[in-house]
Design a protein around this motif. Sequence first.
Motif: not given
Length: 97
Positions: A24-25, A28-29, A31-32, A37
Amino acid sequence: MSNRNKFTDDYKKEMVKLITELGKKPADVARDIGVTPTTIRRWVKQYSLHGEDAFPGKGNLRPADAEQRRLEKENKELKEEIAILKKAMGIFSRDVK
């Protein structure tokens, strides 16, 4: 009161595994879970450097760092003891007239 999220070391390790094992990027993690980042990248870097000891918790040291601190303290104490003994030898080895 603090707005910062507090994540356990196990949770951080799981997030790192999402990136390293599942591909996974970090963005993305991040943001979740509601962090930047940069935070995720820092967790990945810490985990890659220190493995399971990467997240010791607030106020705690990794075992290697704790041992290093203990050895530095012991070294300082021994140097002080040597300095005292050198002074004492100088006093007792003087010629008394």
